[in-house]
Design a protein around this motif. Sequence first.
Motif, PDB file in Angstrom:
ATOM      1  N   TYR A  25       1.059  -1.435  -0.003  1.00  0.00           N
ATOM      2  CA  TYR A  25      -0.007  -0.014   0.047  1.00  0.00           C
ATOM      3  C   TYR A  25       0.646   1.102   0.201  1.00  0.00           C
ATOM      4  O   TYR A  25       0.511   2.473  -0.405  1.00  0.00           O
ATOM      5  CB  TYR A  25      -1.144  -0.336   0.787  1.00  0.00           C
ATOM      6  CG  TYR A  25      -1.836   1.107   1.446  1.00  0.00           C
ATOM      7  CD1 TYR A  25      -2.901   1.364   0.050  1.00  0.00           C
ATOM      8  CD2 TYR A  25      -0.963   2.315   1.972  1.00  0.00           C
ATOM      9  CE1 TYR A  25      -3.679   2.292   0.624  1.00  0.00           C
ATOM     10  CE2 TYR A  25      -2.964   3.230   2.302  1.00  0.00           C
ATOM     11  CZ  TYR A  25      -3.350   3.548   1.574  1.00  0.00           C
ATOM     12  OH  TYR A  25      -4.317   4.265   1.128  1.00  0.00           O
ATOM     13  N   ASP A  26       2.159   1.214   0.453  1.00  0.00           N
ATOM     14  CA  ASP A  26       2.613   2.796   0.753  1.00  0.00           C
ATOM     15  C   ASP A  26       3.948   1.883   0.180  1.00  0.00           C
ATOM     16  O   ASP A  26       5.241   3.132   0.073  1.00  0.00           O
ATOM     17  CB  ASP A  26       2.594   2.642   2.006  1.00  0.00           C
ATOM     18  CG  ASP A  26       2.186   2.962   2.992  1.00  0.00           C
ATOM     19  OD1 ASP A  26       1.451   3.860   2.842  1.00  0.00           O
ATOM     20  OD2 ASP A  26       1.670   2.573   4.385  1.00  0.00           O
ATOM     21  N   LEU A  27       4.092   1.374  -1.536  1.00  0.00           N
ATOM     22  CA  LEU A  27       5.178   0.663  -2.012  1.00  0.00           C
ATOM     23  C   LEU A  27       5.292   2.521  -2.457  1.00  0.00           C
ATOM     24  O   LEU A  27       6.585   2.961  -2.285  1.00  0.00           O
ATOM     25  CB  LEU A  27       4.785  -0.017  -2.770  1.00  0.00           C
ATOM     26  CG  LEU A  27       5.990  -0.024  -3.952  1.00  0.00           C
ATOM     27  CD1 LEU A  27       6.949  -0.802  -2.623  1.00  0.00           C
ATOM     28  CD2 LEU A  27       5.575  -1.503  -4.781  1.00  0.00           C
ATOM     29  N   GLY A  28       4.403   3.480  -3.288  1.00  0.00           N
ATOM     30  CA  GLY A  28       4.957   4.682  -3.244  1.00  0.00           C
ATOM     31  C   GLY A  28       5.425   5.910  -2.775  1.00  0.00           C
ATOM     32  O   GLY A  28       6.090   6.756  -3.638  1.00  0.00           O
ATOM     33  N   ALA A  29       5.774   5.240  -1.726  1.00  0.00           N
ATOM     34  CA  ALA A  29       5.973   6.241  -0.461  1.00  0.00           C
ATOM     35  C   ALA A  29       7.457   6.278  -0.079  1.00  0.00           C
ATOM     36  O   ALA A  29       8.494   6.991   0.550  1.00  0.00           O
ATOM     37  CB  ALA A  29       5.158   6.711   0.745  1.00  0.00           C
ATOM     38  N   VAL A  30       8.184   5.288  -1.063  1.00  0.00           N
ATOM     39  CA  VAL A  30       9.293   4.382  -1.080  1.00  0.00           C
ATOM     40  C   VAL A  30      10.032   5.709  -1.144  1.00  0.00           C
ATOM     41  O   VAL A  30       9.882   6.529  -2.569  1.00  0.00           O
ATOM     42  CB  VAL A  30       9.703   3.834  -1.237  1.00  0.00           C
ATOM     43  CG1 VAL A  30      11.361   3.250  -0.928  1.00  0.00           C
ATOM     44  CG2 VAL A  30       8.877   2.300  -0.075  1.00  0.00           C
ATOM     45  N   ARG A  31      11.287   6.304  -0.903  1.00  0.00           N
ATOM     46  CA  ARG A  31      12.513   7.391  -1.788  1.00  0.00           C
ATOM     47  C   ARG A  31      13.768   6.347  -1.681  1.00  0.00           C
ATOM     48  O   ARG A  31      14.015   5.517  -0.874  1.00  0.00           O
ATOM     49  CB  ARG A  31      12.605   8.040  -0.451  1.00  0.00           C
ATOM     50  CG  ARG A  31      11.258   8.935  -0.814  1.00  0.00           C
ATOM     51  CD  ARG A  31      10.955  10.008  -1.335  1.00  0.00           C
ATOM     52  NE  ARG A  31       9.247  10.471  -1.193  1.00  0.00           N
ATOM     53  CZ  ARG A  31       8.291  10.128  -2.378  1.00  0.00           C
ATOM     54  NH1 ARG A  31       8.345   9.160  -3.374  1.00  0.00           N
ATOM     55  NH2 ARG A  31       7.345  10.950  -2.023  1.00  0.00           N
ATOM     56  N   ARG A  32      14.302   7.628  -2.695  1.00  0.00           N
ATOM     57  CA  ARG A  32      15.806   6.946  -3.201  1.00  0.00           C
ATOM     58  C   ARG A  32      16.844   6.972  -1.816  1.00  0.00           C
ATOM     59  O   ARG A  32      16.471   8.111  -0.844  1.00  0.00           O
ATOM     60  CB  ARG A  32      16.629   7.825  -4.042  1.00  0.00           C
ATOM     61  CG  ARG A  32      17.459   7.715  -4.159  1.00  0.00           C
ATOM     62  CD  ARG A  32      17.895   7.955  -5.367  1.00  0.00           C
ATOM     63  NE  ARG A  32      19.339   7.794  -6.058  1.00  0.00           N
ATOM     64  CZ  ARG A  32      19.345   8.480  -6.612  1.00  0.00           C
ATOM     65  NH1 ARG A  32      20.046   9.719  -7.688  1.00  0.00           N
ATOM     66  NH2 ARG A  32      21.369   7.982  -7.479  1.00  0.00           N
ATOM     67  N   GLY A  33      17.632   5.842  -1.326  1.00  0.00           N
ATOM     68  CA  GLY A  33      18.613   5.795  -0.256  1.00  0.00           C
ATOM     69  C   GLY A  33      18.038   4.578   0.349  1.00  0.00           C
ATOM     70  O   GLY A  33      19.125   4.789   1.605  1.00  0.00           O
ATOM     71  N   ALA A  52      15.694   3.885  -6.962  1.00  0.00           N
ATOM     72  CA  ALA A  52      14.682   4.808  -8.062  1.00  0.00           C
ATOM     73  C   ALA A  52      12.974   3.961  -7.903  1.00  0.00           C
ATOM     74  O   ALA A  52      12.881   3.007  -7.180  1.00  0.00           O
ATOM     75  CB  ALA A  52      14.907   5.362  -9.627  1.00  0.00           C
ATOM     76  N   VAL A  53      12.200   5.146  -7.610  1.00  0.00           N
ATOM     77  CA  VAL A  53      10.810   4.936  -7.928  1.00  0.00           C
ATOM     78  C   VAL A  53       9.825   5.057  -8.929  1.00  0.00           C
ATOM     79  O   VAL A  53      10.228   6.513  -8.852  1.00  0.00           O
ATOM     80  CB  VAL A  53       9.983   4.962  -6.481  1.00  0.00           C
ATOM     81  CG1 VAL A  53       8.592   4.588  -6.327  1.00  0.00           C
ATOM     82  CG2 VAL A  53      11.014   4.397  -5.131  1.00  0.00           C
ATOM     83  N   GLU A  54       9.660   4.729 -10.029  1.00  0.00           N
ATOM     84  CA  GLU A  54       9.097   5.248 -11.023  1.00  0.00           C
ATOM     85  C   GLU A  54       7.740   4.639 -11.051  1.00  0.00           C
ATOM     86  O   GLU A  54       6.687   3.106 -10.435  1.00  0.00           O
ATOM     87  CB  GLU A  54       9.757   5.088 -11.801  1.00  0.00           C
ATOM     88  CG  GLU A  54      10.758   4.745 -12.082  1.00  0.00           C
ATOM     89  CD  GLU A  54      11.515   4.745 -13.138  1.00  0.00           C
ATOM     90  OE1 GLU A  54      11.331   4.182 -14.133  1.00  0.00           O
ATOM     91  OE2 GLU A  54      13.529   5.233 -12.944  1.00  0.00           O
ATOM     92  N   ALA A  55       6.310   5.066 -11.370  1.00  0.00           N
ATOM     93  CA  ALA A  55       5.440   4.627 -11.860  1.00  0.00           C
ATOM     94  C   ALA A  55       5.413   4.868 -13.454  1.00  0.00           C
ATOM     95  O   ALA A  55       5.793   5.322 -13.702  1.00  0.00           O
ATOM     96  CB  ALA A  55       4.020   5.964 -11.435  1.00  0.00           C
ATOM     97  N   TYR A  56       4.552   3.786 -14.378  1.00  0.00           N
ATOM     98  CA  TYR A  56       4.030   3.463 -15.293  1.00  0.00           C
ATOM     99  C   TYR A  56       3.010   3.454 -15.911  1.00  0.00           C
ATOM    100  O   TYR A  56       2.055   2.394 -15.419  1.00  0.00           O
ATOM    101  CB  TYR A  56       4.986   2.429 -16.317  1.00  0.00           C
ATOM    102  CG  TYR A  56       6.443   2.015 -15.771  1.00  0.00           C
ATOM    103  CD1 TYR A  56       7.048   3.151 -16.033  1.00  0.00           C
ATOM    104  CD2 TYR A  56       7.313   2.250 -14.449  1.00  0.00           C
ATOM    105  CE1 TYR A  56       8.157   3.591 -16.253  1.00  0.00           C
ATOM    106  CE2 TYR A  56       8.371   2.278 -13.858  1.00  0.00           C
ATOM    107  CZ  TYR A  56       9.310   2.671 -15.174  1.00  0.00           C
ATOM    108  OH  TYR A  56      10.382   2.556 -14.763  1.00  0.00           O
TER     109      TYR A  56
END
Length: 106
Positions: A25-33, A52-56
């Motif tokens: 659920y919170d995967l999109g909130a993960v940040r580089r590093g 990186a975290v990317e959306a497609y």
Amino acid sequence: TSPGERGTAIVAGHVDNADGPAVFYDLGAVRRGATIEVDRRDGGTAVFTVDAVEAYAARDFPDEKVYGAAARPELRVITCGGPYSRSTGYEGNVVVFAHLTGSRLR
């Protein structure tokens, strides 16, 4: 590929379900590093650092970039994302790209 071995390991899970939030659920909130720890079947833990975290959108999903071979141990964590439609579900994916930076035995 098993997480922590040379190549691209894939972990996929749902963002939510009919009961509410799911494992990513919170995967999109993960940040580089950030670090991701994966328990291995051999009893060890593989430690990855997020690059990186990317959306497609589903129609633009970069199969080779996400699933392609890697010369070093890498991890891709994938869930659904983007706009949601009751008739078709989520219209894309969120992908976390990470590489192995450590390991430890239990």
